[in-house]
Scaffold this active site. Structure first.
Site, PDB file in Angstrom:
ATOM      1  N   SER A 106       0.156   8.934   1.592  1.00 18.67           N
ATOM      2  CA  SER A 106       0.682  10.261   1.259  1.00 18.67           C
ATOM      3  C   SER A 106       2.105  10.467   1.757  1.00 18.67           C
ATOM      4  CB  SER A 106      -0.229  11.335   1.850  1.00 18.67           C
ATOM      5  OG  SER A 106      -0.385  11.121   3.249  1.00 18.67           O
TER       6      SER A 106
ATOM      7  N   ALA B 251       4.209   7.721   3.095  1.00 22.79           N
ATOM      8  CA  ALA B 251       5.076   6.540   3.075  1.00 22.79           C
ATOM      9  C   ALA B 251       4.410   5.424   2.284  1.00 22.79           C
ATOM     10  CB  ALA B 251       5.346   6.076   4.514  1.00 22.79           C
TER      11      ALA B 251
ATOM     12  N   GLY C 284       0.841  -1.197   0.000  1.00 23.37           N
ATOM     13  CA  GLY C 284       0.000   0.000   0.000  1.00 23.37           C
ATOM     14  C   GLY C 284       0.871   1.239   0.000  1.00 23.37           C
ATOM     15  N   ALA C 285       0.395   2.285  -0.656  1.00 26.42           N
ATOM     16  CA  ALA C 285       1.120   3.562  -0.686  1.00 26.42           C
ATOM     17  C   ALA C 285       0.216   4.645  -0.131  1.00 26.42           C
ATOM     18  CB  ALA C 285       1.539   3.898  -2.112  1.00 26.42           C
TER      19      ALA C 285
ATOM     20  N   ASP D 270      -7.106   7.618  12.527  1.00 32.86           N
ATOM     21  CA  ASP D 270      -7.100   7.422  11.075  1.00 32.86           C
ATOM     22  C   ASP D 270      -7.675   6.049  10.710  1.00 32.86           C
ATOM     23  OD1 ASP D 270      -6.730   8.202   8.492  1.00 32.86           O
ATOM     24  OD2 ASP D 270      -4.564   7.840   8.442  1.00 32.86           O
TER      25      ASP D 270
ATOM     26  N   LYS E   5       7.765  -0.268   6.408  1.00 36.78           N
ATOM     27  CA  LYS E   5       7.177   1.039   6.082  1.00 36.78           C
ATOM     28  C   LYS E   5       8.312   2.029   5.847  1.00 36.78           C
ATOM     29  CE  LYS E   5       3.770   4.435   7.678  1.00 36.78           C
ATOM     30  NZ  LYS E   5       2.715   4.724   8.677  1.00 36.78           N
TER      31      LYS E   5
END
Length: 520
Positions: A155, A157, A152-153, A305, A173
């Site tokens: 904003s 990292a 997963g990418a 988050d 990460k």
């Protein structure tokens, strides 16, 4: 007016340049004129669109509402393009706006929500450079295997799956290489542009967004802080056997690289995945509510988050139990004791439809005369539903449309509220909206069980606080007895709801009804 916009744009560019130079932030290598110019141009075009498109249309008319919606949509699309082009901090702020589902016009939240899936990816070479700078070794020296395509990418990292030399499978990460250098400059640029826009639209109150970014971004960019948060929340919620938090491997972690235990599962909003894997959707929704009620009301340490990519679910093959996997621990909100108690009592008042309590505790939290709007923002329910009791009936489709429409109609008042409430409230509102989005996707929104769990946590939190403030053994015993009785009331009510919804309960009710009729 167009000339005024151009003058203000030029003023913004000059002011930004002077401000950056004066603060020794100017570095042409990573903060070029294109990046700044793109932000200024987008701001100028959006401002001009709002000023000219609605100028000759009667306020409040159907045509005005239609045109305003079109301007919102065009502006949101321009803002999304700016975020994708400037990346990093811009995408982070855009994601934050996209999560405010019931606080901003739907055109903005719907358009900006896609930024969660459009974050930039760093190349293998860039990732290798960061790992070399932080750990002093090449990828090949540290890992037996390292997948080039990220899991997963985001904003700031991206995460890669890898296998260490000792055979452990890990998630790595790695921070995007330029984010650290650009973040403070990006925030400064946003601050100047927002101040300029406020000169044109005095009701435009979005400085809270910059203030939050200033406070939170340095913490999110420190992966050691994220590791500490992960360990703290895992210990804090250790009694919840359904919660899994990846273990941190400190020996290979730095401020820009974080190594964690590898965990996988389906996203928490993926109802089809849960049904396919035999996971009880209602149980997941209920357990997620328990987690967040415990974090907010009891501990005052909140993972802020919870978008679906950060909350996974998986069925354990050995036990058959469904686990919730909580990822990305960079953004937490620590609640002060006084704020937490007022927030507890406000939710108790909302659940009990105690309007005097709603007014009192909303005012204590900075809402002032806008307390009805504040109650609607918190609950994402209409004022009529708040008065009737938010646990009395589920959200109807028409009520949901009404709430979303009000977000556009009351935007100046909403932004005023967001400026007035304590800063701690801002991330809680974002968290509330993200959790509501998950419940909506799972079709479990506003179930009675979620309010019962909240009530339990509020009672426990208030009772613990009251006991801490008295030295009298008699008073402590009295508080504990009241707490026990209140919790028993909730348990009995929950049993009643279960019986009412079960086959056995319906049979008992039918039998009692027959007995009642036979006696008459």
């Amino acid at each position: 007016m167009a000339r005024k916009i151009l003058k203000l744009a030029s003023f913004a560019a000059a002011t930004t340049g002077i401000y950056l130079y004066g603060n020794k932030f100017l570095d042409p290598n990573d903060f070029g004129v294109v990046r700044v110019g793109r932000a200024i141009a987008t701001t100028a075009v959006i401002t001009y669109d709002y000023l000219t498109s609605l100028r000759s249309v009667p306020y409040g008319s159907e045509e005005y509402d239609f045109l305003k919606s079109q301007v919102h949509l065009r502006s949101a699309e321009r803002l999304r393009e700016l975020c994708c082009a400037n990346r990093g901090t811009f995408i982070k702020v855009g994601q934050h706006l996209g999560a405010l589902d019931y606080l901003l016009p739907e055109e903005y939240t719907r358009t900006l929500r896609v930024l969660h899936s459009q974050a930039p990816q760093s190349s293998r070479q860039e990732i290798q450079q960061v790992i070399r700078e932080e750990l002093g070794k090449e990828i090949e020296e540290l890992f037996v295997s390292f997948e080039d395509t990220p899991l997963g990418a985001a904003s700031l990292a991206q995460v890669h799956k890898a296998v260490l030399q000792d055979g452990r499978t890990v998630a790595v990460k790695v921070q995007h290489p330029k984010v650290q250098a650009q973040s403070s400059k990006d925030i400064l640029l946003m601050e100047v542009l927002l101040l300029v826009v406020k000169q044109i639209f005095p009701d435009f109150e979005f400085m809270w967004l910059v203030e939050e970014a200033k406070k939170n971004l340095p913490l999110e960019l420190d992966f050691l802080n994220e590791g500490r948060n992960a360990e703290k929340v895992a210990h804090m919620l250790k009694d919840f056997d359904f919660l899994k938090v990846p273990r941190i491997y400190w020996e290979l972690s730095t401020r820009r690289v974080l190594l964690m235990e590898f965990m996988e599962g389906g996203q928490v909003n993926d109802r089809a995945y849960m049904e396919k894997n035999g996971i009880n959707v209602n149980e997941i929704s209920r357990n997620l509510g328990k987690l967040y009620s415990e974090m907010i009301f009891v501990n005052g340490f909140v993972h802020c988050d919870p978008h679906p990519g950060n909350v996974l679910v998986k069925k354990c093959p050995a036990s058959g139990k469904a686990h919730i996997i909580l990822l990305d621990h960079g953004l937490y909100q620590v609640l002060s004791e006084s704020f937490r108690m007022d927030y507890c009592r406000l939710w108790q008042a909302l659940i009990q439809a105690d309007m005097k309590g709603v007014q009192r505790y909303s005012r204590r939290l900075g809402a002032g005369e806008l307390y009805p709007l504040f109650a609607c923002m918190l609950t994402a329910r209409s004022w009529e539903s708040v008065n009737r009791g938010i646990d009395r009936s589920p959200v109807s489709a028409s009520e949901d449309v009404e709430i979303r429409s009000n977000a556009a109609a009351y935007l100046p008042q909403i932004t005023q509220l967001l400026n007035n409430v304590p800063r701690q409230m801002l991330l809680l509102l974002k968290t509330n909206d993200l959790l509501r989005g998950i419940e909506s996707a799972l079709h479990t929104r506003a179930s009675a069980s979620s309010f019962l769990n909240m009530s339990r946590c509020c009672i426990r939190a208030v009772s613990t606080y009251q006991r801490s403030k008295t030295h009298s053994l008699y008073r402590r015993a009295q508080i504990s007895l009241t707490e026990t009785l209140s919790l028993w009331q909730i348990n009995l009510y929950e049993l009643f709801l279960w019986l009412k919804g079960s086959w056995l309960g319906n049979r008992v009710i039918a039998l009692l009804s027959q007995m009642h009729h036979s006696t008459h």
